[in-house]
Design an enzyme around this catalytic site. Structure first.
Site, PDB file in Angstrom:
ATOM      1  N   ASP A 150       6.702  -4.058   6.002  1.00 44.12           N
ATOM      2  CA  ASP A 150       5.262  -4.196   7.023  1.00 44.12           C
ATOM      3  C   ASP A 150       5.670  -4.495   8.134  1.00 44.12           C
ATOM      4  O   ASP A 150       5.600  -5.176   8.366  1.00 44.12           O
ATOM      5  CB  ASP A 150       4.096  -5.072   6.534  1.00 44.12           C
ATOM      6  N   ALA A 175       0.808  -1.245   0.103  1.00 43.88           N
ATOM      7  CA  ALA A 175       0.203  -0.134   0.177  1.00 43.88           C
ATOM      8  C   ALA A 175       0.928   1.241  -0.107  1.00 43.88           C
ATOM      9  O   ALA A 175       0.847   2.243  -0.833  1.00 43.88           O
ATOM     10  CB  ALA A 175      -0.821  -0.351   1.528  1.00 43.88           C
ATOM     11  N   LYS A 213       3.875  -7.970  -6.907  1.00 45.28           N
ATOM     12  CA  LYS A 213       3.792  -7.015  -6.545  1.00 45.28           C
ATOM     13  C   LYS A 213       4.723  -6.277  -7.470  1.00 45.28           C
ATOM     14  O   LYS A 213       4.370  -4.862  -8.018  1.00 45.28           O
ATOM     15  CB  LYS A 213       3.310  -6.900  -5.364  1.00 45.28           C
ATOM     16  N   ASP A 270      10.591  -6.271  -3.618  1.00 43.63           N
ATOM     17  CA  ASP A 270       8.891  -6.665  -2.806  1.00 43.63           C
ATOM     18  C   ASP A 270       9.048  -8.529  -3.617  1.00 43.63           C
ATOM     19  O   ASP A 270       8.883  -8.679  -4.728  1.00 43.63           O
ATOM     20  CB  ASP A 270       8.098  -6.079  -3.179  1.00 43.63           C
ATOM     21  N   ARG A 317      -6.532  -1.328  -0.812  1.00 43.06           N
ATOM     22  CA  ARG A 317      -5.541  -0.181  -1.134  1.00 43.06           C
ATOM     23  C   ARG A 317      -4.060  -0.235  -1.742  1.00 43.06           C
ATOM     24  O   ARG A 317      -4.151   0.857  -2.057  1.00 43.06           O
ATOM     25  CB  ARG A 317      -5.084  -0.529   0.954  1.00 43.06           C
ATOM     26  N   CYS A 350       0.944 -20.496  31.119  1.00 39.39           N
ATOM     27  CA  CYS A 350      -0.520 -21.288  31.223  1.00 39.39           C
ATOM     28  C   CYS A 350      -1.774 -20.590  30.751  1.00 39.39           C
ATOM     29  O   CYS A 350      -2.779 -21.227  31.310  1.00 39.39           O
ATOM     30  CB  CYS A 350       0.498 -21.003  32.875  1.00 39.39           C
TER      31      CYS A 350
END
Length: 1077
Positions: free
Chosen positions: A597, A499, A549, A525, A536, A653
C-alpha cells in the site's frame, strides 16, 4: 488499502482519466461423463416444485432492519468511493445469484461485502470435486451437498448485516419479482432469453445479468431495462476552477487562475458562484462551455450586456444523468451494438467471441454436455457449428472464423478457473452495484474477454488433460498436468496481507500454488486487523480484530486448501529486515507477488527482485480503478523504471494564511492537532526524561526550529499547563479565539481588503480569499463541539479525567461562559509569510542561542515545580475510532477555518477521508486486479513465454474501461560488442584487489574513474591518495572505508562503478558484485 501508481506506458486509451466458471458437465474419477448440463437447472414455472428448499440465515438470529444505519467504521473506505446515497440504495436492494460454482461465489462475496439488503443463493446441483478448483467456500467435506446450502454459512460470515438465504429448487416468475437484480451463471441462451424477457418487461424492470466463464474465456451481458438512469457516469468529483476574469463579449470568455489545470471538456455544463460584478452568472443556471484550454474556456452565451467582472468566483462542473435504453437479450444477440474492448491488440476479437459463445451454447444443447478437454472431435464440431451460425448472419457475417481460437475455447469450456472467476466476479459484482444504485456507467451491453496467452507455449498431448481425481482437475483440463506440477512446486513470496493479499492467498490456494512437496508460500505483513478492514479483506472476521493480518490470512488460506504450504511472518520488508529476508531467501524464490500500500515498499521489493532476477507481479487499486504491472527478468522494465510525477503540495503560506479550499483547511487542522497533542507532549516528555541531553541536542541544532520547539515546551509547562478540567476548557476556548478570531484580525490588519502588492495589483486577488473573524457563541453547536473535543483531548494529555457534564452541550456552555477572553490588540510589526516558496514560518532575525538559553532557564523553573514522575500523554492521531474525539477536533478546526475564508464546510466523514488520507477502496476492483495478476502467474510459471504474451492492465470499473498492453522492454545499453539491461549484474570472483578490478574493467574497454560502496567512495582517479589502495582487496576497502558489515552468509560485496569509454563518454554499467569467497 493498496493504492496504485499508474504507469503511463500501459494506458492505451486516450479516454483514460489517469496518466500513468461453472461446470455444466463433469466427469467421474475414471473420466466418464456425468451429465450436469446447465447445472443451475433454471426453469420459469408458475409454482415451486415439491423438492424446493428455502433457507434463510435469519433463522440464525440475523435481524436485518429496513432502516439500517451505515456503519461508517466498517464501510469507511467504501463510502469514500460510493457516498452515503449509493450505500443507502444498496442497503435496500435484494439480489439473486443463480449458479454457485466459482464465478457465482465470487460475485456473492463481493456484493455481500458491499452491503446489499439481501442475497439469495440459488443452485439445484451438488458440490463435486471438480468445483474445488474455483470455489473458495467448498471443501472436500462438502462434496455431495447442494451447492447453495454448502455456500451459505461461510458467505454469511462475511457480513452479518446482509441476509443471505438459499433456494434449491426451480425458480418461478413470482420469485424473480422479489429482487431488484438477478444474476445468472451457467445458463443456456434459451432459458436466459426467457428470463430476461420477463425481467425486461417487469414493472419496475428487474436488472438482468448473464455471466459465463469457460476456461480462459468469459462473457457478460447486462440488461437493466428499457430506460435506466445513470446518476454518476464516471465516479469522479465535479471539477472546479477559480475565476480570474470574465469578458463582456459574445461569446463570453472565462479565464481561471493558473493554480491548477482545468479538468473540463467541451460540452460540459458548469455553474458559477461568488462572482462579483458580473452577478448575472450567479443564478445557478447550468451553462454549456466550449474551447476548453488548460486555464480558460468559452461560454456558449453572450455576456456583453452583463455587469463588468470585478473579482472572485468559482466555476463548478455539473454532472448530468444519462439514460440508457437497454435491449433485451433476444434482440441484443442479433444486434449486439458496440462491444466493450479489453485488449487493443485483439480489436477484432469481441465479434468472434460473440459468435463463439453462441456456438458453444448450441453444442451444449445438442450434445447435452460441453466439449471434452483435448478432444479434437469436439473442437471440430464446435468450429462447424460456428461456421454454420456465421453463414446465417448475412451482412454481419465474419470474414474469418478463427478455428484455432475456437479449439482453445472447446478444450477449456468445462472448466471454471479461479483467476477468471475472481476477475469476472469483480466486474459482475460492480455491475450489480450499478444496477442497484445508478452509480457508475454500466457495461452496455456485452463484454467478452480471453487470455489464451496464458496457455503453455508448447503443444500438449491429450494425456496432459486427463483427470487425476484431484481438486485441480478443472485447471488441469485447461493447462495440463505439467504446468499444474510447476504451480504446486512454486516458492512464492506474497508481500502484504491486506485486501489484495487476502485475494491473492485465496486465488493461489485454489490454483494449487505452493501446495506440492517442493512448494512454499511465504506471506508477511506487520499490520494488525482493524474493523475498517472487514469490508474488503474477506479472510478476516470481527473476532480477528487486533490479531496479526498475516497469521489470520495464512490460517484462512490453509482452510481453503489444506495442502497449502504457507509460512506467515510479521516483518516489514525493507533494508532493516535483510537478516530475515536474506540472500538465501530471495535466491530460492520462484516469483514475488506485491500486495503493498505504499510506493517506498514497492520500490524496495522491486530492487530486490531486480538484484536476484526474480519475477515480480505488481498491482494496486484506487477506488474503482486498478492497475497491474508484470516485471519479468530480462523481458520487461522494472517497476522503478518509470515514476509518476509527485503530487502537487500546497505552499506553506497558503495552508497557514491563505487557504482557498477545504483540503488546505484540513491539512492545517491535522498539522495543528499533531503539534498540540502529539509532538509537543512528546517533546515535554523527552525534556523531563533527560534535561541535560535534551538541551544539548537543542543547542547543537541552534536554529529557529529548535527555538520554536523549546518555546512550545515552555508554553505547555508554564502558562498553558492544565491542572483541572476547567483549565482544559479555558485552553480550548482561548485556542478558538486565537485560531479563528485573533489570527484573522491580525491578518486583516496587516493586509486590509484593499491592500496592494509591490506592483500595484490587488493583494487579495484569486485564489486568495479575504477572511472574516468568527465571534464565539455558545449557542453555535459547531463552536461548542470544537471546545468539547479540544478540552477532552487536552485533558487526556495531562491525565485529567473528563467529567460526564463536559460531554453535554448545556454543561459545557456554562463552563465556557466562565472563561475570561482577553481583548485583542493587533501588532504593527507582525510578519506574515507570503512567499509561496518558503519552507518555514519563522522569519524574524534573532539570536537563537540567546533565546534558547532564556527558554532553558524557564524550563528549569518549570521542572522544579513538577512532580518527578510527571509525564504527558502524546496522542497519536487515529482516524478509525469514532469515540476518541480525534476527528471531532480536526473537523472542527478545519470547518471553523473554512468559515473564516467562506470555503464550503464538510461533515466529519468527508473530513476523515481527507485528513486521514483514506485510500478509497472496494472489494470488486481488488478481486478483479488479483484475477488479472493470477492469469499472468500461469505464464511466469510456464517459463517459456515471450514479452508479447504478457499484459499490463489498467481498468476503471466506473467508466467502464479496460486497457491491456504489452509491457515495455527494459532499456538496453550497448558498448562495443556488449549489451546489458537493468537486469544484468556483473560478477568478479577470486577476491580481487582494486587494481585487478580496474584491469578487469579495462579488458571490457571501460576506464573506471570512480568506485563506490554504499555512500562511501572507495576509489576516485582524481585523488592521488586513492592510488595507495591499488593492492588492497576490494572487500577490505568496503569494510574499512565504507564501514560495510558483511553478515556471515554474505560472500560478496556490491560496488557501483562509474566508467568512460576510450572517447571519454560515460557508460552506465551494471552493478558489480565482487566475490571474496
Amino acid at each position: 488499502m493498496e493504492p496504485f501508481v499508474v504507469k503511463e506506458n500501459i494506458i492505451a486509451s486516450a479516454s483514460s482519466p489517469m496518466k500513468k466458471r461453472r461446470i455444466d458437465h463433469t466427469e467421474s474419477a475414471d473420466g466418464s461423463a456425468i451429465n450436469a448440463s446447465n447445472s443451475s437447472s433454471i426453469g420459469l414455472n408458475n409454482s415451486i416444485g415439491g423438492n424446493d428448499t428455502v433457507m434463510s440465515m435469519a433463522e440464525f438470529g440475523n435481524d436485518n432492519s429496513n432502516n439500517q444505519e451505515i456503519d461508517e467504521d466498517l464501510h469507511s473506505r467504501q463510502l469514500a468511493v460510493y457516498g452515503r446515497e449509493t450505500m443507502r440504495k444498496l442497503f435496500a436492494s435484494n439480489v439473486l445469484i443463480s449458479g454457485m460454482q466459482g464465478l457465482g461465489v465470487e460475485i456473492a462475496k463481493n456484493i455481500i461485502l458491499a452491503g446489499v439488503k439481501s442475497v439469495t443463493l440459488h443452485d439445484e446441483n451438488v458440490v463435486e470435486l471438480w468445483d474445488l478448483s474455483s470455489n473458495f467456500v467448498f471443501t472436500e467435506e462438502d462434496i455431495g451437498k447442494n451447492r447453495a446450502l454448502a455456500s451459505v454459512h461461510k458467505l454469511q460470515e462475511l457480513n452479518n448485516a446482509v441476509a443471505v438465504s438459499t433456494l434449491t429448487g426451480k425458480l418461478t416468475k413470482e420469485q424473480l419479482s422479489d429482487f431488484q437484480v438477478v444474476v445468472f451463471v451457467d445458463i443456456s441462451f434459451e432459458k436466459a432469453t426467457e428470463i430476461d424477457d420477463y425481467c425486461h418487461s417487469h414493472q419496475p424492470p428487474i436488472a438482468f445479468i448473464k455471466a459465463d466463464v469457460r476456461g480462459l474465456f468469459g462473457s457478460l451481458f447486462c440488461d437493466f431495462g428499457p430506460h435506466f438512469t445513470v446518476l454518476d457516469v464516471d465516479g469522479e468529483e465535479p471539477h472546479s476552477g477559480i475565476i480570474a476574469s470574465v469578458s463582456n463579449e459574445n461569446p463570453g470568455f472565462v479565464s481561471c487562475v493558473d493554480d491548477e489545470r482545468l479538468e473540463f471538456e467541451d460540452g460540459n455544463l458548469v455553474v458559477f458562484s461568488e462572482v462579483e460584478g458580473m452577478t448575472e452568472l450567479n443564478d445557478g443556471k447550468p451553462r454549456k462551455i466550449k474551447n476548453v484550454k488548460p486555464f480558460s474556456f468559452t461560454l456558449e452565451e453572450d455576456t456583453s450586456s452583463y455587469g463588468q467582472y470585478m473579482k472572485g468566483g468559482i466555476v463548478t462542473q455539473v454532472k448530468q444523468p444519462k439514460v440508457l435504453n437497454f435491449k433485451p437479450l433476444r434482440e441484443a444477440l442479433k444486434d449486439p451494438g458496440d462491444f466493450l474492448l479489453s485488449d487493443f491488440s485483439k480489436f477484432d476479437r469481441p465479434p468472434l467471441l460473440h459468435l463463439a459463445f453462441q456456438a458453444l451454447d448450441r453444442f451444449s444443447s445438442q450434445a447435452g454436455r460441453f466439449p471434452f478437454a483435448g478432444s479434437e472431435e469436439d473442437a471440430q464440431k464446435l468450429v462447424e457449428i460456428a461456421v454454420d451460425i456465421n453463414e446465417g448472419l448475412g451482412d454481419a457475417r465474419l470474414e474469418d472464423v478463427n478455428s484455432k481460437l475456437l479449439r482453445h475455447l472447446a478444450f477449456g469450456s468445462r472448466a471454471v478457473l479461479n483467476p477468471m472467476a475472481a476477475m469476472f466476479g469483480g466486474i459482475v459484482g460492480q455491475e450489480v452495484v450499478k444496477a442497484c444504485s445508478g452509480k457508475f456507467h454500466p457495461i452496455f451491453q456485452f463484454f467478452y474477454f480471453d487470455s489464451v496467452e496464458s496457455l503453455p507455449k508448447e503443444p500438449l498431448d491429450a494425456s496432459e488433460f486427463r483427470p487425476q481425481n484431484s481438486r485441480y482437475d478443472a485447471q488441469i483440463s485447461v493447462f495440463g498436468s505439467t504446468l499444474q506440477k510447476k504451480l504446486e512446486d512454486a516458492r512464492v513470496f506474497v508481500v502484504g496481507a491486506g485486501a489484495l493479499g487476502c485475494e491473492f492467498l485465496k486465488n493461489l490456494a485454489l490454483m494449487g500454488v505452493s501446495c506440492g512437496t517442493q512448494g512454499k508460500l511465504t506471506v508477511t505483513d506487520d499490520d494488525v486487523i482493524e474493523k475498517s478492514n472487514l469490508s474488503r479483506q474477506f479472510l478476516f472476521r470481527d473476532w480477528n480484530i487486533g490479531q496479526a493480518k498475516s497469521t489470520v490470512a495464512a490460517t484462512a488460506a490453509a482452510g481453503i486448501n489444506s495442502r497449502l504450504n504457507i509460512d506467515a511472518l510479521q516483518n516489514r520488508v525493507g533494508p532493516e529486515t535483510e537478516n530475515v529476508f536474506d540472500d538465501s531467501f530471495w535466491e530460492n524464490l520462484t516469483v514475488v507477488v506485491n500486495a503493498l500500500d505504499n510506493v517506498t515498499a514497492r520500490l524496495y521489493v522491486d530492487s530486490r527482485c531486480v538484484y536476484f532476477q526474480k519475477p515480480l507481479l505488481e498491482s494496486g487499486t484506487l477506488g474503482a480503478k486498478c492497475n497491474t504491472q508484470m516485471v519479468i527478468p530480462h523481458l520487461t522494465e522494472n517497476y522503478g523504471a518509470s515514476r509518476d510525477p509527485p503530487e502537487k503540495q500546497a505552499p506553506m503560506c497558503t495552508v497557514h494564511s491563505f487557504p482557498h479550499n477545504i483540503d488546505h483547511c484540513l491539512t492545517w487542522a491535522r498539522s495543528e492537532f499533531e503539534g498540540l497533542l502529539e509532538k509537543t507532549p512528546a517533546e515535554v516528555n523527552a525534556y523531563l526524561s533527560d534535561p541535560v541531553e535534551y538541551m544539548k541536542a537543542m543547542r547543537t541544532a541552534g536554529d529557529a526550529q529548535a527555538r520554536d520547539t523549546l518555546g512550545r515546551v515552555v508554553e505547555c509547562l508554564e502558562k498553558e499547563k492544565c491542572n483541572s478540567f476547567q483549565d482544559c476548557i479555558t485552553w480550548a476556548r482561548l485556542r478558538f479565539e486565537d485560531y479563528f478570531a485573533n489570527r484573522v484580525k491580525q491578518l486583516c490588519y496587516t493586509f486590509p481588503e484593499d491592500a496592494a502588492t509591490s506592483t500595484g495589483a490587488p493583494f487579495w486577488s484569486a485564489p486568495k480569499r479575504f477572511p472574516r473573524p468568527l465571534q464565539f457563541s455558545s449557542t453555535d453547536l459547531s463552536h461548542i463541539n470544537f471546545v468539547m473535543a479540544a478540552s477532552i483531548l487536552r485533558a487526556e494529555t495531562f491525565g485529567i479525567p473528563t467529567p460526564e457534564w463536559a460531554k453535554t452541550r448545556a454543561g459545557l456552555a456554562e463552563a465556557v461562559e466562565r472563561v475570561i477572553v482577553p481583548d485583542f490588540e493587533p501588532k504593527k510589526d507582525a510578519t506574515i509569510v507570503t512567499d509561496e516558496k518558503a519552507t518555514t514560518l519563522s522569519t524574524a532575525s534573532v539570536d537563537d542561542a540567546a533565546v534558547i538559553d532564556e527558554l532553558n532557564a524557564k524550563l528549569v523553573r518549570c521542572r522544579m515545580s513538577l512532580q518527578p514522575e510527571f509525564r504527558m500523554k502524546a496522542i497519536q492521531f487515529e482516524k478509525d475510532d469514532d469515540t476518541n474525539y480525534h476527528m471531532d477536533m480536526i473537523a472542527g478546526l478545519a470547518n471553523m477555518r473554512a468559515r473564516n475564508y467562506s470555503v464550503p464546510e464538510v461533515d466529519k466523514l468527508k473530513a476523515k477521508f481527507i485528513a486521514g488520507r483514506i485510500i478509497p477502496a472496494i472489494a470488486t476492483s481488488t478481486a478483479m486486479a488479483t484475477g488479472f495478476v493470477c492469469l499472468e502467474m500461469y505464464k511466469v510459471l510456464d517459463g517459456s513465454h515471450k514479452v508479447e504474451d504478457y499484459r499490463n492492465t489498467f481498468a476503471n470499473l466506473a467508466l467502464p474501461l479496460f486497457s491491456m498492453a504489452e509491457p515495455v522492454p527494459p532499456k538496453v545499453v550497448k558498448h562495443q560488442d556488449q549489451s546489458w539491461t537493468v537486469w544484468d549484474r556483473w560478477v568478479m570472483r577470486g577476491n580481487p584487489t582494486l587494481r585487478e578490478l580496474l584491469d578487469w574493467l579495462k579488458e571490457k574497454g571501460l576506464n573506471a574513474y570512480s568506485i563506490s560502496c554504499g555512500s562511501s567512495l572507495l576509489y576516485n582517479s582524481m585523488f592521488s591518495r586513492h592510488k595507495e589502495r591499488m593492492n588492497r582487496r576490494v572487500v577490505d576497502l568496503a569494510r574499512d572505508v565504507a564501514g560495510v558489515e558483511l553478515p556471515a552468509y554474505r560472500r560478496h560485496v556490491d560496488v557501483v562503478v562509474a566508467c568512460e569509454d576510450d572517447n571519454d563518454a560515460d557508460v552506465d554499467i551494471p552493478l558489480v558484485s565482487v566475490y571474496f569467497a
